[in-house]
Scaffold this active site. Structure first.
Site, mmCIF file in Angstrom:
data_model
loop_
_atom_site.group_PDB
_atom_site.id
_atom_site.type_symbol
_atom_site.label_atom_id
_atom_site.label_comp_id
_atom_site.label_asym_id
_atom_site.label_seq_id
_atom_site.Cartn_x
_atom_site.Cartn_y
_atom_site.Cartn_z
ATOM 1 N N GLU B 757 0.915 -1.245 -0.045
ATOM 2 C CA GLU B 757 -0.066 -0.065 -0.046
ATOM 3 C C GLU B 757 0.735 1.134 0.089
ATOM 4 O O GLU B 757 1.594 1.413 0.969
ATOM 5 C CB GLU B 757 -0.818 0.068 1.253
ATOM 6 C CG GLU B 757 -1.811 -1.142 1.587
ATOM 7 C CD GLU B 757 -3.060 -1.187 0.634
ATOM 8 O OE1 GLU B 757 -3.435 0.039 0.271
ATOM 9 O OE2 GLU B 757 -3.388 -2.154 0.191
ATOM 10 N N CYS B 791 -2.176 8.731 3.998
ATOM 11 C CA CYS B 791 -2.007 8.395 2.481
ATOM 12 C C CYS B 791 -3.447 8.997 1.923
ATOM 13 O O CYS B 791 -3.361 9.097 0.647
ATOM 14 C CB CYS B 791 -1.670 7.069 2.139
ATOM 15 S SG CYS B 791 -2.847 5.719 2.959
#
Lengths: 1006, 1006
Positions: B757, B791
């Site tokens: 990720e 993020c």
């Protein structure tokens, strides 16, 4: 003269009542609860689970040679808590462990002898001497006999020889005694009842030829004939009668043909019979045709009509293969057919003698009344029942009809147990007439009722089936396996091969963005059975063509990804239809380009169809956005988007199936594809071009790009615009692709996903209680089917010490019995390997195998065939292999089988798991504990229990391995498409101004 | 004196009947079908879908400034086929496109004026002059008034100032007129009815302080006070009355506190009131406490009791957050509470004046009878109804009770529409008394029934709930968000921070194979708000420790993979329980080690709990072998096996959640783990050691291995015995890991699976019809929550041209209004970034942003705070950014927001999709077409519609992106665990001797 059964019904019922009255109070010994057998039958009828366990236990019993082994199996089969388990077994299951030594031995002896005495109930003797003695006794009681030699499956020509010799031996023994037997009923001419030979023998033809198979009808008939004829000669010498038994449906055509040839060859000898099975939907036609044939040839014949003993088997196989069920699915339908066909035979009593083999008193009464109404002379029909069954029926029959013959199996307990199980099942089946009559004591009116009425009653009483609303396509089912019992199917192959051969050899262009592209670099694809025969001159893509193809695919992707999943699925359904429509030519091309046998080629095309049908449905499933959570005021949905351009790099061994599988998964998922087929199978690969055209796929979504790996392979993998690489092939190439794909190239916008299916070094474990009939044939097929060129092929067979010699002996002989030669000829079990490079590689491994082990079999094709230059390699089996040998570790991809010995299951599993691969595996065992243990500890992607490790079907056997066999995905499985897609989630806040529409599936207040 | 409502019931009902009789034949204008409003109400009541569309359309209307925009929205909202859509709208939807220019203009004018006249029904005026005029008319009709200024959400201090000034302005206008108004009923002392001030004003406190939040109770009260006090002073100057309205539950405590402080500050001025809501379960306690307070302080007060207007909102929020529902869930319960609390207030009429605000005739009658029974003087209670609603009720009330006050909103149509929607909803709700009375004409007996009886009847008529058999754990629900309206929750934080602070700073050892391991290399983790404060001295693993940890994990894997999935799940459930039990200390450590605000820390721990609870359930789901196919004679089952040792490399920004997520997924799946936390958050990472100990995880399955990436990172990734690498962090590191992991090392037995990720560059689109109240606050939170270090953070806001200026103005002011400083202080919106390196990096990007764009906001902390050496960076907003700018393409991971202008939705989507990343995104729009279009074309992993792009919840918002944001997996989603497992299939041939046990789900004959 016209007779109708329904008009005879009153007489039939009245005769049936008399029959019942005459045997009133009697019961077959098998239901006698005073005996152990009767008890077991009783328990089995009360409890389906126990029945399964008990009959399976009986089946494995002859393999349990030691006290320890018997104890262990009792424990495993019967240690459950079920109160319906007979005490002696339960006690056995719990006490053998505790009691140890002596207790166990006593107990085991008791159980073994109980079950053996069960078997003796149905088997007239274990050796010919016993059989003769038994027959003598029967004749003394007024019964004729027909003798049947029990046998295991014959897996080799040696075993078929042994089986034939067994018959000759018993006939010899009978011959010695024959003179002493007076004809029954003091018949004239030394004939029973004045017309029937005293000696009567039944033969099961498939056992006489180990290579019998429907696809090779002529070879099968010739093979059977070669060993049955000597028995027939011996029978004729003794003035006897021979009856050819009918087995499962797949041998029916060969059996009828065998009967005809034998009958024609000895036209003057009338005592040859054949059996037909009333449970077959085709029985009327089959019998009619044979009667017509007999009339036409003017040759008297004899027919025994039976209900049929393989109902479960035929139904299961039909369902497994998605064939139409060939047997009646309602018991009364079989009974109706029996009466109908009996009448047909009796109407032809001028040319055909009739043996009515039934335990059903209604049926017997109907036959008697029909014969009487038709004035059939008594010597033109007789009755038969099974030895050990239905004693009251046989007694009643003898009283009224005199002409009663008992069907007497004899032989070893080992095949005897299989026979015993069949008999036990028959006796305990809910629909069994015997069970209904003697165990359930059903109402006599019902038992004697016209089966037509019974059927109507049964159908009426069924609930109306729920109307299921069909939304979208039906549930996925596998495309049916080729059924070579159908003549048209057999004929389609040579026809299509001729057609394809006539037009092949031309130029095969690339196909990019909807247009053919011709290049100057060519690769000639040839027939491995005859390398001088060119299948196609295949244009080869260079890096330029790859770039153009990727660009086209990138463009096409942008619109294809947004086409609704159902619409994408529709294209796949159309593609599947195209394959179905052209299946035989597609098969033919595989026979010619890669040397697939007919059935192998058909399986490959079927699998391609399955992939299309399955992935289409899968995409419809994944295409439905999934609501996540149930929070009110929020609608959160998960869905998927195709990743981008997929490079599909396919192997040659399943040239259509795996190509179509990978390509259609990508396309269903919304990816576009650049497809590189294997060089060897690029012509088959080109079938995809025609397929997608027929399906109406938009230009650019699929691009056909054959090319030399050395020229364009890395370029394709490295290209920054490729998002997915789907590869099936060797470990070496697979790992190279993974490594290269992980390096991000300039301009690359996404992490590449590599789906790699790689090699295997698959083992099959043979436990000491394995059913060797199945294990030998299973291993043979898994190791040498399509020349062992399957990643799933068995290349190591791991055999437990105590069964080692028996297994190896049968396996070796079986391997020596199969035929080698071009795959075009359906008689051949094994053909050439894929090409010269494969041939060279396999030969190299055979040298290694020879160095490391002891050669058990090394069979080459004939010199004639060698001279054709075909890519043949020897069928090779070596033993003495341990897990450190190269031949036990490296993938060969050819017909080389290593045999490895294991002292126990621990070691067997250790060996099985000892390679870098984890693709497929198999175990043959009848130990429930070992089945369970293997399920857990035999760690491979696809493990088969009592099945060969090859032949994975889409969905049912979702296929793929881990470790160095692949990345842990399953082609044809429920997670496969996920690899081609990125999940997306869209979450909407549906609350505005404090107000949210409440959805039905919200987690709302109650 | 004791009065019981049930004993008064006969009088109540009789008075109710009289009331009905007195207004017989009258109907509220809102239900008058002759008017457009009445028609709409009628349609809305008949059709739930239309109601939603209509009210949403009304809501967005004030934003539709052009004819084109109005046409488009009508088309989108009403173009469905539904026959219940009013013709004028349907015609509008179909014809505006065709008719073009003139037709559209006429039509639009009609619709707009219709809806505006709907609004005027409920709003007394748009400007103060109109309001004053309206009031004058009301007073002439004999009604008193209470004035309420409608307002948008105040997202900044500037907006709160404007709102305050609006009140002062209208009071000013009234003051000019006041002298002309005669007191109602000719009351003495210039007071209405002789006791009530003529001027009466209502205020909604939260709008007066843009930074109101429950977690900062004191700050909120002070902030509200600062702007309400001037209004109160003005009111007092005019001899008026001020009532503090009650809003949603989260402001209740602050509102009560505000009332008390204001009341205490001006003890001699009695005309201050407060509102309580009868729908709150806490209403009895709340009112009782305030009455006790008033008695104790000996200060007269006034209470207005209402039913409550946020029922949907409170219920939805409670359900979304898994809080207990704070409101009564059955309408009669609210009615009961209203009567009960009314009585309580009337019993205290000596200290408390009562305003009964209800349209329910039963309620009104009950209050009248109770007051009468208690002999409450008339001047101690009055009645209130809403302007524009329930005209018959107000008329009836004036006739019988005289003292009737109308609640009169005034103000702009923009906030007016939101108010209109609330009123429309209230009128059309099925349970509305008004609807039942005047639209449905329900039975009078039912309408006047004691609500206790109504409730009983409703409960009795419900079907008994189906008893669902609970097998295994309950359905997954997210752990509740921290509820800072609860005092204990607010107090827990400082307490825990003190506790943790007192014991931190010591040595943090590695944890390998169940044992602490101390190394000499240390990394000191510090408090980013005060780097001199050391959180822990963390032992650093070198390659030796990594090797030992991997060896331990490899060994542990062999047994852990075979532990039953349910047992593995149990360990996760225990771990979740440990986190729940210690949540406040876990939060405190995050506040100190990474500078998380209280709510951010709580969300992180909650997410960790969610991961455990979700993955445990997921593994139970995956743990059930799945039957494949339904072929009889074959049992084919698919199941999963953990891949091996997982290396988990975690980030610091969600230091517990993401670590626990990746680790627990691996462990649930049957993998063992070597866990490397981020250096900055290694102390939080050590929480996992304690957690797994508490859960009883076997030794070696989890190993805690903090270390320097430069020393041991590659070694961990390259190790041949690692099978899975789960990484969350930057793109650069993620790609490096993928590349290294793809290279097979000597001795490696499996292909490594990398779950990565990575970064994001997330955009939020502001459409021209966006609800700016929500959009401004949503973008602010998504961009600056936890200093933008997510993020998922919004780093680009893409604003449509026509709304650009309005949005930017509000956003800038909002950004200038938030407080900056240590996260420990809950008043602060933004704190320091994670460490000095992060600070340096963000400052570098701020320089880039300044060079590339125009600075709109650059806010630094105070010099005092700067002097502490804390890792602060300025909150920065720049505009003038285009997609080619670095600041629009590179991930900053800090509080820097780029504003980008788009001329239309095409361009906005193009900009949104223009980066290498595809992680999160958001759009604010009230155009159904654009919602749908964005769902399709705004291609990111997590897209939020009318929600901020941050704050993903496990399952509900399964999280993860594609392109360079990740490998296309979703943490907390249904496919996540598959990545840690290899699928295995075991297929058993269950047919023996032609006999197969038939399973229930077999595809068998019918």
């Amino acid at each position: 003269m016209t007779v109708s059964i329904s008009s005879l019904d009153p007489q039939i019922i009245s005769r049936g009542r008399e029959f019942f009255a005459s045997i009133s109070g009697e019961s077959p010994s098998v239901f006698n609860k005073g005996w152990w057998t009767g008890k077991v039958m009783d328990w089995a009828m009360k409890n389906e689970d126990f029945k399964v366990q008990m009959f399976r236990f009986v089946d494995v019993l002859p393999y349990l040679n030691t006290s320890e082994s018997l104890s262990r199996h009792i424990e495993e089969y019967f240690s459950g808590e079920d109160s319906n388990i007979p005490d002696v077994l339960k006690w056995g299951a719990t006490k053998t462990k505790i009691g140890g030594g002596l207790v166990a031995k006593v107990l085991n002896r008791t159980i073994r002898s109980n079950i053996e005495s069960m078997a003796r109930q149905f088997i007239i003797g274990q050796v010919s001497k016993e059989a003769v003695k038994g027959i003598r006794k029967l004749r003394k009681d007024g019964f004729a006999f027909v003798l049947d030699l029990l046998g295991e499956a014959t897996v080799s020509e040696v075993e078929s020889d042994v089986y034939r010799d067994g018959y000759l031996e018993v006939l010899e023994a009978i011959q010695k005694e024959l003179g002493k037997w007076k004809p029954l009923d003091g018949g004239a001419n030394d004939l029973d009842w004045g017309h029937a030979p005293k000696v009567n023998v039944a033969v099961k033809p498939s056992a006489f030829y180990s290579q019998s198979k429907p696809v090779d009808l002529e070879g099968t008939v010739v093979g059977m004939m070669s060993r049955i004829e000597p028995i027939y000669k011996k029978t004729m010498e003794m003035g006897g009668f021979m009856c050819i038994d009918m087995e499962s449906l797949k041998y029916k055509e060969a059996t009828v043909e065998l009967f005809k040839r034998l009958r024609l060859k000895y036209p003057d000898y009338p005592h040859l019979g054949i059996v037909f099975q009333a449970y077959l939907r085709s029985v009327d036609d089959d019998v009619r045709h044979l009667l017509e044939w007999a009339h036409a040839q003017n040759l008297p014949i004899s027919i025994r009509l039976v209900k049929g003993a393989y109902w479960d088997y035929e139904t299961v196989m039909a369902k497994q293969n998605d064939w139409p069920v060939p047997v009646w699915t309602h018991k009364p339908e079989s009974d109706m057919a029996f009466e109908r066909v009996s009448k047909m035979i009796l109407e032809n009593s001028d040319i055909c003698h009739f043996a009515c083999a039934s335990h059903n008193i209604r049926t017997i009464s109907a036959v008697m009344e029909t014969a009487s109404a038709l004035n059939v002379p008594e010597e033109r029909y007789e009755f038969q029942v099974l030895y050990g069954m239905a004693e009251p029926v046989r007694k009643g029959l003898r009283n009224v009809a005199k002409r009663v013959r008992l069907y007497c199996p004899y032989g070893d307990l080992l095949p005897g147990m299989a026979y015993l199980v069949r008999r036990l099942l028959e006796n305990t089946a809910n629909e069994s007439f015997l069970k209904q009559t003697f165990a359930d004591e059903a109402d006599m009116d019902h038992l004697l009722e016209n089966p037509e009425a019974t059927l109507k009653r049964q159908l009426d009483s069924r609930c109306a089936p729920k109307e299921e609303k069909q939304i979208g396509p039906s549930r996925f089912v596998n495309f049916p396996v080729a059924d070579f019992t159908i003549e048209a199917e057999r004929n389609a192959f040579p026809d299509s091969i001729a057609t394809v051969r006539a037009r092949m050899g031309g130029e095969v262009p690339l196909f990019i963005n909807g247009k053919d592209v011709v290049t100057s670099d060519r690769l000639e694809s040839y027939n491995p059975a005859d390398p001088s025969e060119i299948v196609g001159s295949v244009c080869q893509a260079g890096v330029t063509e790859v770039d153009i193809a990727i660009e086209a695919a990138s463009d096409a992707y942008l619109s294809w990804r947004d086409v609704a999943p159902e619409k994408r699925a529709e294209v796949l359904f159309k593609a599947a239809q195209y394959l179905k429509d052209t299946i035989h030519e597609l098969c033919a091309l595989q026979v010619l380009e890669v040397g697939k046998q007919w059935d192998q080629a058909h399986a490959d095309v079927s699998e391609a169809i399955d992939f299309l049908e399955y992935y289409a449905r899968e995409m419809i499933r994944f295409g439905k956005p999934r609501r996540m959570g149930r929070a009110p005021g929020e609608m959160s949905q998960l869905f998927y988007q195709g990743k981008g351009v997929a490079a599909v790099i396919a192997p040659w061994n399943f040239p259509l199936a795996i190509s179509v599988g990978m390509v259609s998964a990508a396309i269903a998922s919304g990816c576009s594809v650049v497809y590189k087929p294997a060089g060897i199978s690029s012509c088959v690969g080109h079938n995809l071009v025609e397929m997608w055209k027929a399906a109406g796929l938009p230009d650019g979504v699929f691009n056909y790009c054959p090319g030399r790996g050395s020229v364009m392979g890395d370029h394709l993998v490295d290209h920054p615009d490729v998002s997915v690489i789907a590869f099936t092939g060797s470990m070496e190439v697979g790992l190279r692709i993974q490594e290269r794909a992980a390096k991000v190239q300039p301009g690359q916008q996404q992490c590449k996903r590599v789906i790699a299916e790689m090699g295997g070094k698959n083992g099959t474990i043979i436990d000491d209680d394995a059913d060797l009939d199945e294990a030998v044939l299973g291993v043979l097929y898994a190791a040498f089917g399509f020349q062992g060129q399957k990643c799933s092929a068995c290349s190591r067979v791991i055999v437990l010490d105590s069964i080692y010699d028996r297994f190896i002996e049968r396996l070796t002989e079986a391997a020596k019995s199969v035929k080698l030669g071009p795959s075009e000829n359906p008689a051949n079990y094994m053909g050439p390997v894929a090409d010269k490079a494969a041939q060279k590689n396999v030969l190299r491994y055979i040298r290694i195998a020879e160095e490391e082990g002891n050669v058990l079999v090394k069979r080459e094709v004939s010199d004639d065939l060698k001279a054709t230059g075909g890519c043949y390699v020897p069928l090779t089996i070596v033993d003495g292999i341990t897990k450190d040998h190269r031949i036990a570790q490296e993938e060969v991809f050819g017909p080389v089988l290593s045999v490895m010995r294991a002292k126990n299951m621990d070691e067997a599993l250790d060996i099985a798991n000892s390679t870098r691969f984890a693709l497929t595996g198999a175990i043959y065992t009848r130990s429930p504990a070992n089945l369970e243990r293997a399920s857990r500890e035999f760690r491979v992607g696809n493990l088969y229990l009592n099945k060969p490790s090859v032949g994975a079907l889409v969905e049912r056997h979702a296929f793929g391995g881990f470790k160095m066999s692949g990345v842990g995905s399953k082609a044809g499985g429920p997670d496969y498409l996920l690899q081609f897609m990125d999940p997306r989630l869209v979450c909407e806040n549906t609350m505005r101004r404090g107000f949210a529409p409440i959805e039905e599936d919200d987690e709302w207040i109650s």
